[in-house]
Design a protein around this motif. Structure first.
Motif, mmCIF file in Angstrom:
data_model
loop_
_atom_site.group_PDB
_atom_site.id
_atom_site.type_symbol
_atom_site.label_atom_id
_atom_site.label_comp_id
_atom_site.label_asym_id
_atom_site.label_seq_id
_atom_site.Cartn_x
_atom_site.Cartn_y
_atom_site.Cartn_z
ATOM 1 N N ASN C 63 49.764 44.481 11.314
ATOM 2 C CA ASN C 63 50.212 45.864 11.159
ATOM 3 C C ASN C 63 51.143 46.276 12.296
ATOM 4 O O ASN C 63 52.051 47.078 12.097
ATOM 5 C CB ASN C 63 49.006 46.801 11.095
ATOM 6 C CG ASN C 63 48.263 46.669 9.780
ATOM 7 O OD1 ASN C 63 48.784 46.103 8.826
ATOM 8 N ND2 ASN C 63 47.050 47.185 9.730
ATOM 9 N N LEU C 68 53.320 49.394 10.699
ATOM 10 C CA LEU C 68 52.289 50.313 10.226
ATOM 11 C C LEU C 68 51.570 50.931 11.419
ATOM 12 O O LEU C 68 51.190 52.094 11.405
ATOM 13 C CB LEU C 68 51.305 49.560 9.327
ATOM 14 C CG LEU C 68 50.644 50.374 8.229
ATOM 15 C CD1 LEU C 68 51.686 51.004 7.320
ATOM 16 C CD2 LEU C 68 49.728 49.477 7.405
ATOM 17 N N PRO C 87 57.390 51.318 8.826
ATOM 18 C CA PRO C 87 57.331 50.196 7.882
ATOM 19 C C PRO C 87 58.607 50.040 7.074
ATOM 20 O O PRO C 87 59.072 48.920 6.863
ATOM 21 C CB PRO C 87 56.159 50.572 6.973
ATOM 22 C CG PRO C 87 55.331 51.508 7.761
ATOM 23 C CD PRO C 87 56.260 52.233 8.671
ATOM 24 N N HIS C 88 59.190 51.177 6.617
ATOM 25 C CA HIS C 88 60.334 50.982 5.724
ATOM 26 C C HIS C 88 61.538 50.414 6.458
ATOM 27 O O HIS C 88 62.332 49.684 5.890
ATOM 28 C CB HIS C 88 60.665 52.269 4.965
ATOM 29 C CG HIS C 88 61.197 53.380 5.816
ATOM 30 N ND1 HIS C 88 60.390 54.384 6.315
ATOM 31 C CD2 HIS C 88 62.444 53.660 6.235
ATOM 32 C CE1 HIS C 88 61.124 55.221 7.004
ATOM 33 N NE2 HIS C 88 62.372 54.814 6.977
ATOM 34 N N THR C 91 61.043 46.589 6.796
ATOM 35 C CA THR C 91 61.412 45.899 5.565
ATOM 36 C C THR C 91 62.925 45.817 5.441
ATOM 37 O O THR C 91 63.489 44.796 5.056
ATOM 38 C CB THR C 91 60.827 46.638 4.354
ATOM 39 O OG1 THR C 91 59.464 46.919 4.619
ATOM 40 C CG2 THR C 91 60.939 45.800 3.119
ATOM 41 N N ARG C 97 55.921 42.098 3.565
ATOM 42 C CA ARG C 97 54.531 41.688 3.695
ATOM 43 C C ARG C 97 53.770 41.854 2.384
ATOM 44 O O ARG C 97 54.195 42.561 1.472
ATOM 45 C CB ARG C 97 53.840 42.530 4.759
ATOM 46 C CG ARG C 97 53.661 43.969 4.334
ATOM 47 C CD ARG C 97 52.806 44.728 5.307
ATOM 48 N NE ARG C 97 51.450 44.225 5.300
ATOM 49 C CZ ARG C 97 50.498 44.667 6.118
ATOM 50 N NH1 ARG C 97 50.781 45.600 7.004
ATOM 51 N NH2 ARG C 97 49.285 44.194 6.058
ATOM 52 N N PHE C 99 49.482 42.565 1.187
ATOM 53 C CA PHE C 99 48.303 43.204 1.773
ATOM 54 C C PHE C 99 47.053 42.387 1.489
ATOM 55 O O PHE C 99 46.949 41.709 0.465
ATOM 56 C CB PHE C 99 48.133 44.617 1.211
ATOM 57 C CG PHE C 99 49.218 45.564 1.653
ATOM 58 C CD1 PHE C 99 49.057 46.312 2.808
ATOM 59 C CD2 PHE C 99 50.387 45.698 0.926
ATOM 60 C CE1 PHE C 99 50.045 47.175 3.232
ATOM 61 C CE2 PHE C 99 51.374 46.564 1.349
ATOM 62 C CZ PHE C 99 51.202 47.308 2.500
ATOM 63 N N ARG C 103 47.720 45.710 -2.880
ATOM 64 C CA ARG C 103 48.188 47.084 -3.090
ATOM 65 C C ARG C 103 49.427 47.079 -3.962
ATOM 66 O O ARG C 103 50.535 47.263 -3.489
ATOM 67 C CB ARG C 103 48.492 47.752 -1.754
ATOM 68 C CG ARG C 103 47.283 47.887 -0.877
ATOM 69 C CD ARG C 103 47.566 48.680 0.356
ATOM 70 N NE ARG C 103 47.478 50.106 0.085
ATOM 71 C CZ ARG C 103 47.125 51.002 1.011
ATOM 72 N NH1 ARG C 103 46.817 50.620 2.227
ATOM 73 N NH2 ARG C 103 47.057 52.270 0.716
ATOM 74 N N ALA C 180 57.286 41.301 -2.602
ATOM 75 C CA ALA C 180 57.744 41.223 -1.220
ATOM 76 C C ALA C 180 59.021 40.389 -1.122
ATOM 77 O O ALA C 180 59.940 40.726 -0.388
ATOM 78 C CB ALA C 180 56.649 40.626 -0.345
ATOM 79 N N ASN C 284 39.711 46.729 9.841
ATOM 80 C CA ASN C 284 41.108 47.003 10.145
ATOM 81 C C ASN C 284 41.301 47.532 11.539
ATOM 82 O O ASN C 284 42.398 47.540 12.067
ATOM 83 C CB ASN C 284 41.668 47.999 9.154
ATOM 84 C CG ASN C 284 41.849 47.354 7.802
ATOM 85 O OD1 ASN C 284 42.600 46.405 7.688
ATOM 86 N ND2 ASN C 284 41.125 47.819 6.821
ATOM 87 N N GLN C 285 40.269 48.049 12.100
ATOM 88 C CA GLN C 285 40.450 48.646 13.415
ATOM 89 C C GLN C 285 39.508 48.005 14.414
ATOM 90 O O GLN C 285 38.388 47.731 14.091
ATOM 91 C CB GLN C 285 40.153 50.149 13.359
ATOM 92 C CG GLN C 285 41.111 50.835 12.428
ATOM 93 C CD GLN C 285 40.931 52.322 12.432
ATOM 94 O OE1 GLN C 285 40.142 52.853 13.214
ATOM 95 N NE2 GLN C 285 41.651 53.005 11.604
#
Lengths: 636, 308, 285
Positions: C63, C68, C87-88, C91, C97, C99, C103, C180, C284-285
């Protein structure tokens, strides 16, 4: 429907089920055709002694009012019955002609018995019915029994609801009756309506039974391609018919006739979709898109020729303004998935902007813009307001946006009511608004003056109807092209999963803002015309919920109930809402109550709306077949 | 500026009422992430339920005898409406797309308003009984019995709620459901029951707020729930949605902001025309937008990180 | 490189030049240090594996790379340029990427999903979308052709009109990869591409990743499945408790004592490590 799971379903590839009424096929066909013909014939008899029931059903030898609807349903039943009976005519109804006959017959029963009951209730007693009325009632039932004996289509299911479902129906009906009675005791105006709701519950249950009895819409093999010229002629005929039907619906002078009209229309559309004709018609329109668009536009423009008075044209132009605004909202809600509860404010911004530069004496800006400049001003100012509102709020969670927009809608109303020179600077004229807005003048032609085309007088509202129609066409073009493009896909992606969308390189904030601005601009464009049509702009219509469209709640409902993300959905929804609200005056002031209930029920039963977009259709009913309900939009 | 204490007090009374309504929004949102748009109407039905009880009792009954019965009547009406709404309108849509329950809530809100509107009597405003006694003076501040009622009700309700959520089984089940409904269900918690209780508690508080509103202003209307509900939701967001103390705090802040803006904005140079009562609603929403811009999690809320 | 004519940002530099350089990336959440100073370089034409036990900070590191999360410290460079922390824009720059928990845009069709992936490589705005000039038509046709080619590549061409949500699990993974790839990245980041797959599907994914590399994209892949990673990757980095323990080719990593101790545990546990991937859900964290 939601009840599918509780019904015992059969394997689709199993042999067709037995018909509900067992009889030799020949007898069934005979009863269906004969019953249909007899029903049609009975429309020529007198049904009642008293001419106090609207439409005058006392004349023998000529149908009147609701009898025309019975006649139509009877003829359609007989006609489809013949097609079902003669194998050589299969080409005329490639789907399930038997089912179609049944549904036409049900439409006949519905309208005939509705009329008989309405006469008995309104004139207090069955004695008011003549033998002719009874003949009609019995004839429609004969047709129904006959059609129930016709062989069933493959894919239909066992239709008897379970005991629990009957009990559910019973409880719901009884509960509504009890609540209605309690309300009646307290003198509440909604009592009758609630009790009427108790009657609707079993009818809804019967419709579900019918849905299972007939099975899904048949899938057809690809049809032979006809020459384009034939297609065009067919399209013209179909559109003319749709226009005639629509004009009849608009013209219905009393509520009972409108209810009967809706009943026959709904069952007929269902029947046509079962017969496969609707599918074939859709195919014709789909393979000649350009022709369909042009002819559709011309048909809609011809509306002013078939209608009876300028009042109908006024209704038409209001429907168009409402529908155009709903289509703008559809960009925001349907595509980008942003719930805007104060959307009518953008219509208001456009209307006020146009009124201010219209040259009206009461306007605080002493400028007179030509229409094109005023329209651009309205759209641009509205779009700017969209950005101003969106920029701070579109970064926050979606749920909050609903409330912020609602707040904005309220602020708009408060602000325009207070910018009157007393409690604020004078801009909008406060509660009195900006009045005496002059008529538009385009290319030296004053839209306020009636004129004559082809021998028909085109009144003031008809002029505006044509103007609004052009604007509507532009908005439809903008919507459909934006939806089917890189931009539209980005909007839908954001609606689906914003994190994934940004990971695909979409600048979420920018595209949400774009959706907001575009939606606002479209509403502003509609607002500019609205200001001129209504002569004045006042704060009253720009509320969250009110009895008269357009207001934010009605706009949202038109989009949601019509079908989110589609072009035709909001137009159908807006038309339906406007007509219902205009026609059902016998509901007294209960339109909003019904409206609230309709929202709740729709979310429960058909959350994808009347016209489901391909996407939403797949989303909600993956297993079921897509019913083709496209044609109904043609007249709008 | 000598009227500042009075304005503060007025803001406090208004804010206490907002806070009572906001609790319902925040509890339901905290558990099922639904903006119960019809909650303003629950507030309204509470007031009407109380009025119905009062009118049945007749004018001879002392208000002090009638008030407890009115509270019972109002609370019962509001709770019944809320529980029925949850059962028949919201529960079937629990797994539906996000817009569906929200639109149902809007439909329900309109339906309830119109149903109440349909009862015979004066449509625009109905007279609500007043509490005798007062006005009371405390320094330069003047207030009425009804003001005491709303403050006491708000304090007692908050204390009760704090006890309930922290120290009862149901309260802890509620917290667990708010954290993670699926896991809570696996742990044997009847989440349906928890949700109903959240709706019911919200309705009880809203009904008390509705009665307070009637007592303070002396009249109630079928559409009183719309703006009050909107402001109360603003209060809930302001305090941090999902946080019951935040709802109370947000209510107080919003009430003070509205009262003070109505009183003092006119003294800001160039704003002399924007200070009247008419504009106070506008300032409330301006505050909402500012909060969402700079502190979207609210005053007491915690930031929710997105999971990838 | 791919055959189409559209502009590719990662105009494939000579093999072996550094594509992604992460220097000393640190990510803290409050007091918790999820990633504590990780260096990683991915060169063009390479397949790099990132492994580590649950909670080692792999996805958090991912991330950080893709914008992210904004790393607390450290830099991420792509082709020598500092990556913007959104993020955009990442890309846009040329990294795409997938997920860990798929997603997709569930209510869009398979083809539309891939077309959304084309977003950064197309530029027509709202006005040209409405006017539909020749430029717009050309770009739209190119996008479609490219998207269909990618669906063909991952084997989903015949399902282009299905809704993404109706695809079986394995094909949803493939679709996410195709989506992707549609943004024509120089580096593809795959977050547990074989989670929940059976051995055959895993092997197919292995083939797919090789094929992707042969199209000129470098690949950085997070995985639990040891055999998959060691078959696939040119280099493997092991992340344990937010720190890079070791980096090298499969042989080096497999034989490293510390890895065996920290990740595989005792040999008996090691036998189970490969199957663990099916149910694991990393924090995730």
């Amino acid at each position: 429907m939601t009840d599918t799971k509780t019904l015992t379903t059969e394997q689709p590839d199993q042999a067709a089920l037995k018909p509900a009424v067992r009889m030799p096929a020949a007898v069934a066909h005979g009863l269906a055709i004969g019953g249909g013909a007899l029903t049609a014939a009975s429309a020529f008899l007198a049904w009642t002694y008293s001419s106090s029931f609207p439409g005058d059903l006392t004349i023998s030898g000529y149908p009147g009012g609701l009898q025309w609807l019975t006649l139509t349903a009877g003829l359609l039943t007989a006609l489809m019955g013949v097609i079902a009976a003669v194998p050589g005519l299969r080409v005329l109804a490639p789907g399930n002609p038997g089912n179609a006959t049944l549904l036409f017959a049900v439409g006949g029963v519905a309208v005939t018995w509705f009329t008989l009951i309405a006469i008995a209730v309104q004139l207090h007693g069955l004695v008011n019915l003549t033998s002719g009325g009874w003949v009609a009632g019995v004839a429609s039932l004969i047709a129904l029994v006959g059609t129930l004996g016709l062989p069933r289509a493959p894919g239909s299911t066992v239709c008897a609801p379970t005991r629990a479902e009957w009990l559910q129906t019973l409880y719901a009906g009884a509960g509504l009756l009890a609540v209605g009675y309690l309300l009646h005791l307290t003198g509440n105006g909604a009592a009758g309506l609630v009790m009427a709701g108790a009657g609707v519950v079993p009818i809804a249950r019967l419709c579900i039974v019918l849905k299972h009895y007939t099975g899904p819409t048949p899938t057809l093999r690809a049809a032979k391609r006809l020459p384009v010229a034939v297609d065009v002629v067919l399209m013209i005929l179909m559109l003319a018919l749709a226009l005639e039907i629509f004009a009849y619906g608009v013209d219905t002078p009393y509520g009972q006739l409108f209810v009967g009209f809706l009943a026959v229309l709904c069952f007929s559309l269902w029947a046509l979709s079962q017969s496969g004709l609707l599918r074939r018609a859709t195919e014709i329109f789909e393979r000649n898109r350009a022709w369909a668009a042009v002819l559709g536009f011309l048909t809609a423009a011809a509306f002013v020729f078939v209608q009876q008075s300028d009042a109908d044209a006024a209704l038409g132009v209001n429907v168009l303004i409402f529908a155009a605004t709903a289509l703008g909202l559809n960009v925001v809600v349907g595509l980008a998935g942003l719930l805007d509860l104060g959307y009518v404010a953008f219509l208001g911004v456009g209307a006020y902007a146009a009124a201010l530069v219209s040259g009206a004496v009461t306007s605080s800006v002493h400028a007179t813009f030509p229409f094109w400049a005023a329209a651009l001003t309205g759209a641009a100012v509205s779009g700017i307001f969209g950005v101003l509102l969106g920029a701070p709020t579109l970064r926050v969670r979606g749920d909050y946006l609903a409330i912020v927009t609602l707040g904005f809608g309220e602020i708009f109303r408060i602000v325009v009511s207070n910018l009157d020179g007393v409690s604020g600077p004078n801009v909008t004229g406060g509660p009195n608004g900006i009045v005496n807005i002059p008529d538009l003048s385009i290319l030296g032609f004053n839209l306020g003056n009636p004129h004559t085309i082809l021998g028909a007088t085109i009144g003031r509202f008809a002029n505006y109807f044509w103007l609004m129609l052009i604007i509507m066409a532009i908005i439809m073009l903008v919507f459909s092209r934006a939806a089917d493009s890189r931009i539209g896909r980005a909007w839908v992606a954001i609606r689906e999963d914003e994190t994934a969308a940004t990971a695909m390189g979409i600048n979420g904030f920018r595209f949400k803002l774009l959706a907001f601005a575009l939606g606002a601009a479209l509403a502003g464009l509609a607002g500019t015309v609205m200001a001129h049509v209504n002569f004045s702009v006042v704060p009253d219509p720009f509320v969250f919920a009110g009895p008269v469209p357009p207001n934010s709640a009605f706009l949202l409902a038109a989009v949601v109930i019509g079908g989110m993300g589609t072009v035709s959905g909001p137009i159908v929804g807006a038309t339906l809402f406007y007509l219902l609200q205009q026609k059902l005056t016998f509901l007294q002031s209960n339109e909003l109550l019904i409206f609230g209930v309709a929202l709740i029920l729709f979310m429960r039963l058909r959350p994808e709306g009347i016209i489901a977009s391909r996407r939403r259709q797949l989303e909600f009913h993956e297993a079921e077949d897509a019913p083709a309900a496209q044609l109904s939009t043609a007249g709008a | 500026m000598h009227e500042l204490p009075q304005n503060l007090a007025n803001g406090l009374f208004l804010g206490a009422m907002y806070g009572l309504i906001a609790v319902g929004y925040t509890m339901v949102y905290g558990i099922i992430q639904l903006i119960n748009f019809a909650h303003g109407e629950i507030f309204m039905t509470g007031a009407f339920g109380a009025l119905a009880v009062y009118s049945k009792l007749g004018a001879n009954v002392s208000i002090w005898l009638a008030l407890p019965l009115m509270i019972v009547g109002g609370v019962a009406t509001a709770t019944l409406v809320a529980v029925l709404a949850e059962r028949f309108a919201y529960r079937p849509l629990r797994n539906a797309p996000r817009l569906a329950p929200l639109i149902t809530a809007i439909g329900l809100s309109i339906f309830l308003q119109q149903l109440v509107w349909g009862f015979p009597g004066n449509k625009s405003a109905r007279v609500f009984p007043q509490l005798p006694g007062g006005p009371f003076h405390l320094g330069s501040v003047v207030f009425q019995s009804a003001d005491i009622f709303v403050v006491v009700a708000a304090v007692l309700s908050t204390l009760f709620l704090a006890y309930f959520v922290r120290s009862t089984r149901t309260g802890r089940a509620m917290q667990a459901t708010a954290q993670d409904p699926d896991t809570a269900k696996l742990m044997g918690i009847d989440t349906d029951k928890v949700i109903v209780i959240a709706f019911a508690i919200g309705a009880v508080f809203a009904a008390i707020a509705g009665i307070s509103s009637g007592l303070r202003y002396g009249q109630i209307e079928y559409n009183m729930g719309f703006l009050n509900g909107l402001f109360a939701f603003t209060a809930a967001v302001l305090g941090g949605i999902g946080n019951i103390y935040g709802a109370m705090l947000g209510g107080l802040v919003l009430g003070l902001a509205q009262t003070l803006s109505a009183a003092y904005i006119q003294y800001i140079p160039g704003m002399s025309q924007f200070g009247s009562q008419d504009w106070s609603g506008v300032w409330a929403f301006v505050i909402l937008i500012l909060v969402l811009m700079f502190r979207p999690q609210g005053l007491l809320g915690e930031r929710v990180a997105d999971r990838a | 490189m791919t055959t189409e004519t559209t502009t590719t940002p990662a105009a494939a530099p000579a093999a072996g030049t550094p594509l992604l350089e992460a220097r000393d990336v640190v990510m803290r959440f409050g007091g918790l240090t999820a990633v504590g100073g990780v260096d990683l370089t991915v060169n063009t034409g390479e397949i790099i594996g990132l492994i580590g036990p649950n909670g080692a900070g792999k996805t958090t590191f991912f991330n950080c790379l893709t914008g992210l999360y904004v790393p607390t410290e450290g830099q991420v460079r792509y082709q020598g340029q500092l990556l913007p922390p959104t993020p955009h824009k990442v890309t846009q720059a040329g990294m795409a990427r997938t997920f860990q928990n798929i997603r997709l845009f569930h209510n869009m069709t398979v083809l539309e999903n891939v077309l959304v992936g084309r977003h950064t490589r197309t530029k027509e705005g709202i006005v040209s979308a409405i006017l539909r000039g020749p430029g717009y038509r050309r770009e739209e046709a190119e996008s479609r052709a490219k998207a269909l080619e990618l669906l063909e590549f991952v084997g989903l061409a015949d399902k282009r009109d299905m809704l993404a949500r109706n695809l079986p699990y394995g094909e949803q993974r493939k679709l996410e990869i195709a989506r992707a790839m549609a943004s024509e990245p120089g580096l593809l980041l795959l977050d547990e591409p074989t989670a929940g797959m059976n051995p055959q599907e895993t092997r197919a994914t292995e083939e797919l990743v090789f094929a992707i590399r042969d199209r000129g994209m470098a690949v950085l892949v997070i995985e639990h499945d040891m055999r998959f990673i060691f078959n696939l990757c040119d280099r493997v980095a092991v992340l344990v408790q937010g720190k890079k323990l070791v980096e090298g080719d499969a042989q080096t990593v497999q034989s490293d004592e510390r890895v065996i101790a920290a990740y595989l545990g005792t040999p008996m546990d090691g036998a189970e490590a490969g199957t663990e991937s099916t149910t694991s859900t990393e924090e995730n964290q």
